[in-house]
Every structure is written in structure tokens, then in C-alpha cells.
Design a protein around this motif. Structure first.
Motif, mmCIF file in Angstrom:
data_model
loop_
_atom_site.group_PDB
_atom_site.id
_atom_site.type_symbol
_atom_site.label_atom_id
_atom_site.label_comp_id
_atom_site.label_asym_id
_atom_site.label_seq_id
_atom_site.Cartn_x
_atom_site.Cartn_y
_atom_site.Cartn_z
ATOM 1 N N TRP A 156 0.865 -1.191 0.000
ATOM 2 C CA TRP A 156 0.000 0.000 0.000
ATOM 3 C C TRP A 156 0.894 1.232 0.000
ATOM 4 O O TRP A 156 1.962 1.206 0.623
ATOM 5 N N PRO A 157 0.500 2.341 -0.676
ATOM 6 C CA PRO A 157 -0.623 2.487 -1.600
ATOM 7 C C PRO A 157 -0.209 2.050 -3.002
ATOM 8 O O PRO A 157 0.906 2.309 -3.446
ATOM 9 N N VAL A 205 -8.018 4.762 -1.265
ATOM 10 C CA VAL A 205 -7.589 5.916 -0.489
ATOM 11 C C VAL A 205 -8.109 7.184 -1.168
ATOM 12 O O VAL A 205 -7.903 7.358 -2.369
ATOM 13 N N SER A 216 -5.219 2.019 -4.047
ATOM 14 C CA SER A 216 -5.642 1.182 -2.934
ATOM 15 C C SER A 216 -4.460 0.332 -2.472
ATOM 16 O O SER A 216 -3.341 0.827 -2.362
ATOM 17 N N GLY A 217 -4.701 -0.919 -2.209
ATOM 18 C CA GLY A 217 -3.630 -1.810 -1.776
ATOM 19 C C GLY A 217 -4.021 -3.251 -1.991
ATOM 20 O O GLY A 217 -5.116 -3.559 -2.485
#
Length: 602
Positions: A156-157, A205, A216-217
């Protein structure tokens, strides 16, 4: 010039249609609407894929259409001028190149076939929540176990973290006895090939720009993959990661050129139609010069980008320095424009109206990410700073070369071979090395009707100043190192101790690099491009700047300001890119190609 890359860009423009037409998948109005909803621009992505964008990331030897690095630059520029959400979402295709950098023959054949079938959505999973750009500190594990690896941890990210089909990641395969640089290995994981365990997306995010992207992740919990997912040898991951970033940092310049074009085009169009003080707003001297300065920035950014693309073919092993120089300076040229253009636009900059002013705001937000990803500006400058001693040592030891292939846009190039990129270029940089030869070529020029003796003399003086500046900056490297060694150590818990004086030298060199690139492009192409380019007034204005991206009101001579403004206005009226070369945009009012059309890439 590379007519094939221009023809490809024009074909792509026709395929996508006029972005001012709301019904087109990549329209300005549609991009704004989706941005307001934080929605992934799926229709635009589909249209790009239908053209065969993915094919330009697979080498010809593996059945793809990757012939010239400039092709990727131009295609990216075409998308980014419309919607950075689409450009950034689909440019993740570049990460499959890591298979050509580190994969064996079997892996390359396999992944090439997969990409060419379409539908591949790769993501780059290097960053971890607690470590940011410090990849050596990563804790994601890839434990070897009986011909498989067990992947555990969170990345992440990540762009496309949740929606990816393939994941390029770094995982720790070594133990406490393994040297830090050999702890991690690289994997290219097809999520459909996970043997057991879980792979889940980490929520998106909220971001300042790229509001439609899947930032995102991705999390792995005991996910087993076959050993064939590993690229390169165990422990080679960090080196492969850095080699890949040198390629992608260079290609980032296409994103900056695309957003920079639309920001200037939007503001110039709005101000030309706006009547203030009994006349067009763009005829107010302050406005005219501001637009002219922004246009000049785009010309310099294009020169730096084009030379870098050619360098990827010719001097591939030197990009440990070059990639950072190009990414930093092109992003700075466009980012500075965004500030000047926002100020010139005035109160309209703050209004989220459904017109081109709204498009300007979106491009400003989205384009700002270029200086952040694939290594932020501080990371790139730090990388440059660490290599400055080697650059200083190599300075002045380059054998005589014919620099035509680097600068002449018509010259043929060898195939682009991504696997030749080296993580340490031993201080070599062809652009800096070419400066003495460029000065000699400039000295041999004779005056012409457009470029008279006075202008030639001025350009020769500026070129000599650049030679002295380069010598002084590289001499400063040793001074900074001696000064730093003589200073008492400051208490710090950080292992990052690069002297800020070296960072400053790296910044100065980035600006100088772009000036030299512009000089080289002018010298080797002035005999076949148009009179505006050949006359060199634009070049003289660029070389006169202390920092090439930075300009202030009153810097430009009135005649240069008017010449740049007139050229910009004529290219806008002719519906071409803001460019040193004629490159046609989609026809006004043109619809995108429908499903019954076949692209050039098919």
C-alpha cells in the motif's frame, strides 16, 4: 523525424475522437463527471484497450508492437491530454516489462502471450504502509517451501491494487544471514494462479487528484504461488525493481506532456474568447507573456523527453542518471506552468464550472502526481546526488562520438532492449558528454535570414556559459563532499544522510540537462523543421533562463514573447499538439471509432 511515432499518435487521436465531444468515451466533460463521483473511467479504458495499447509494451521479438520508446511516449501523451485517470490506470501495462528485464525465455514467451491476448491489468506492489520509498526496509515475506513460495503481507498504496489481474511484487526470501541488498526477490503473480491462501484488496484511499483511479492496496495471507512466478534469481529483487523504475521514470514524461498541453490549451482558449478592457484578454501584455512562457516550457520539456526516448535505445546502460534527470525536470517544467496558468486565469481557477476551466483544474490536480510516483522528486534527486561523484569522475573522458542519432529526429535507431538497463551507469550521461561537440557544431553555423549573426553569437555565448556551469557544478560535488566530511556528525536516527548541497547540485544539473537537450535538438533538426523552430529565438529565450523551468514577468524580450505567443496560437488554431513538430489532434467534433472499426494495432 520519427514519422512512425507521429503517425501512430495521429491514428490514436482519430480512434479516441475529439475530447470536446461529450459522447466520446474520453471526453473532458465525461472525465469531470466521473471525477466528481470518484469513479473509474471504464468506458475510456475499454476504448484505449480496443486500440491495442497493450501491444506497445511487448517487444516485436515476442510478437508485440514495441519498436520505439517514442511510441509509448506519444501514446501516453494522447491519453493523458484527455484524462489522467485513464492514462494512469492503463499505463500499468508497463510493469509487464519487468518480465523482459528479469524473466527467462520461457517466462517471457508466457507473459508476452498473456498480454497480447488482452485483459491483463498489472499493478506494482513495492510500497508498504510503514516504509514508503524505503524499499530495503520492506517486511513482506515470500517464504520458499517445496517448489512454491508462501506470500504474506500488505502492499500500500498501490495503483490498481484491488482491480489488478497480475501483481509485480517484492518479497523477502532471505534470512538474518542474508546481506540487506539480497534479501528480497521479485515475483510476477497471476492472481488466478494462486494455489491456496488468500489475496484481498485493501480499500481505496481518497486522493487530491486521480480521483477515478484505484489507488488502494493488496494483502496476501499465506498465498502460495509456484516458483515459476519469481523473476530473476533469489535475492535479485531490489536490483530488478530499480532497473524497472529507470524505464518507467523516463516514460512518465509523456504524462506530463499530455497534461501540460491541455492546461495551456484550456487557459489560452478561455482567455482568447474573454473580452476585458475593450479587447481579448490574451492581448494584455502580462497574459501574453505568461502564455508564451508556458508554451516555451512545453517545448523544452518535449526536447528533453524526445532525447531521453532516443537515449533509451542508444545509451540504455546510462539511465541510472538519465531517468532521474528527465523525470524531475519535465515534471518541474509542467508543474511550474500550472502555477503560472492558475494565476493568469485568476478567479476562474477557483470555480468548478462545467467548462474548460474545470478541465484545467482537473489536469492540475492529476498532473501533480507525476512528481510523486515511480520515485518522488526527493527520491529521484537523492538517487542523482549519490551518483554525482561518479558523474564528476567520468566528466571529460568521453571518446569522440557522432551525436546525430541521439538528436536528429529522423535518424534510425536500434531496437529498444529493456534488459540492458543497468542500476549503476558508472557516471555516464550522453547528453552532458555531447555538450563540447554541440558547441563545436554551433560554432560552425553560418548566419541565415531567420538566425542572424547577433542571435548566433548570443547562442554561442550561452552554450559556453553552459559548459562552464557544468564544469563548476561537477567541481562543486567534491567541495560539498569535503565540507560534509569536515562537519561534526549531527545527531540523527535516520540512515539517509545525503548532504543537501549534493541535492542542490542535482537540481541544477537537471535544469542544465534540459537546456543541452534543447540545444542538441535544435542543431540537428533546424534544416528540416519550420522557420519558427529554425530561427532559434525560442531556444535563445530558454537558454537565457537561470533555471529553465522558472520564469517571471518581464523575463522575455517583447519580440520573443510575441513570437512564442503567435506560434502557440497558430498551433491551437491548426488543432495540433503544442510541439516542435506538426502532430495533428483529432478533428473538432470527431466521434471516436466504433466497435466495427479496426485499429492500426490490430
Amino acid at each position: 523525424m520519427n514519422n512512425s511515432s507521429i503517425a501512430l499518435a495521429e491514428a490514436f487521436e482519430d480512434w479516441l475522437g475529439d475530447p470536446a465531444v461529450a459522447r466520446n468515451s474520453l471526453s473532458f466533460s465525461g472525465a469531470l463527471e466521473l471525477d466528481e463521483r470518484d469513479e473509474l473511467p471504464s468506458a475510456g479504458i475499454d476504448q484505449v484497450r480496443a486500440f491495442g495499447f497493450n501491444r506497445y509494451f511487448v517487444p516485436e521479438r515476442l510478437g508485440g508492437d514495441l519498436r520505439a520508446a517514442e511510441d509509448i511516449l506519444m501514446l501516453t501523451r494522447v491519453i493523458a491530454r484527455r484524462d489522467m485517470n485513464v492514462a494512469v490506470s492503463e499505463s500499468t501495462q508497463v510493469w509487464m516489462m519487468l518480465a523482459w528485464v528479469g524473466g527467462n525465455a520461457e517466462q517471457q514467451e508466457k507473459y508476452a502471450a498473456t498480454v497480447l491476448r488482452g485483459g491483463v491489468v498489472p499493478c506494482l506492489a513495492y510500497s508498504e504502509p510503514g516504509h514508503g520509498a524505503d524499499l530495503a526496509a520492506n517486511r513482506f515475506t515470500a517464504a520458499p517451501d517445496g517448489g512454491q513460495y508462501v506470500l504474506t503481507g500488505e502492499k500500500w498504496p498501490i495503483n490498481r491494487g484491488r482491480t489488478s489481474t497480475h501483481v509485480v511484487l517484492l518479497g523477502t526470501t532471505g534470512d538474518e544471514n542474508t546481506p540487506a541488498k539480497r534479501l528480497q526477490s521479485m515475483f510476477l503473480v497471476d492472481r488466478s494462479d494462486i494455489v491456496s491462501g488468500e489475496v484481498t484488496g485493501v480499500p481505496r484511499v481518497p486522493t487530491y487528484g486521480l480521483r477515478g483511479c484505484d489507488i488502494s492496496g493488496i494483502a496476501f495471507d499465506g498465498a502460495r504461488v509456484d516458483a515459476s512466478a519469481r523473476l530473476g534469481e533469489e535475492g535479485e529483487g531490489l536490483e530488478l525493481a530499480l532497473r524497472g523504475l529507470l524505464i518507467t521514470r523516463t516514460f512518465c514524461t509523456g504524462l506530463s506532456l499530455g497534461t501540460g498541453d491541455t492546461m495551456l490549451r484550456s487557459v489560452a482558449g478561455f482567455l482568447s474568447d474573454r473580452v476585458l478592457y475593450d479587447g481579448p484578454a490574451d492581448e494584455i501584455p502580462y497574459v501574453t507573456e505568461s502564455l508564451a512562457g508556458a508554451y516555451l516550457n512545453l517545448l523544452v520539456a518535449e526536447c528533453e523527453s524526445l532525447v531521453a526516448m532516443r537515449g533509451l535505445h542508444l545509451y540504455t546502460e546510462q539511465f541510472s542518471i538519465w531517468a532521474n534527470l528527465a523525470k524531475v525536470q519535465v515534471a518541474r517544467l509542467v508543474d511550474f506552468n500550472s502555477k503560472v496558468l492558475a494565476r493568469t486565469l485568476g478567479a476562474r481557477y477557483f470555480m468548478r464550472a462545467a467548462e474548460h476551466v474545470g478541465t484545467f483544474q482537473k489536469m492540475l490536480r492529476d498532473g501533480a502526481v507525476v512528481s510523486v510516483f515511480d520515485g518522488s522528486e526527493p527520491v529521484c534527486l537523492d538517487s542523482l546526488a549519490l551518483q554525482l561523484p561518479a558523474l564528476a569522475k567520468a566528466h571529460g573522458h568521453t571518446p569522440d562520438e557522432d551525436w546525430r542519432r541521439l538528436y536528429d529526429l529522423r535518424a534510425e535507431l536500434p531496437a529498444f532492449e529493456p534488459d540492458r538497463v543497468s542500476v549503476f551507469g558508472r557516471g555516464r550521461d550522453a547528453t552532458f558528454a555531447s555538450l563540447p561537440a554541440l558547441i563545436d557544431r554551433l560554432a560552425a553555423l553560418t548566419p541565415s535570414a531567420g538566425c542572424d549573426a547577433d542571435r548566433l553569437a548570443g547562442l554561442r555565448g550561452r552554450a559556453e556559459e553552459m559548459r562552464h556551469e557544468l564544469d563548476a557544478l561537477l567541481a562543486r560535488v567534491q567541495e560539498v563532499r569535503r565540507e560534509s566530511a569536515g562537519q561534526p556528525a549531527q545527531p540523527s536516527a535516520s540512515a539517509k544522510s545525503t548532504p543537501t548541497g549534493l541535492i542542490r547540485v542535482a537540481e541544477e544539473l537537471s535544469s542544465l540537462h534540459a537546456k543541452i537537450a534543447a540545444l542538441g535538438v535544435w542543431l540537428f533538426n533546424r534544416d528540416h523543421l519550420d522557420p519558427f523552430f529554425a530561427d532559434g529565438e525560442w531556444l535563445a529565450a530558454a537558454l537565457a533562463r537561470r533555471q529553465v523551468h522558472h520564469y517571471e514577468t518581464g523575463d522575455l524580450d517583447p519580440s520573443a514573447s510575441q513570437a512564442l505567443f503567435t506560434r502557440m496560437s497558430s498551433q491551437r488554431a491548426a488543432n495540433t499538439f503544442f510541439s516542435i513538430r506538426p502532430t495533428r489532434l483529432a478533428e473538432p467534433g470527431a466521434s471516436e471509432a466504433g466497435p466495427d472499426h479496426t485499429s492500426n494495432a490490430a
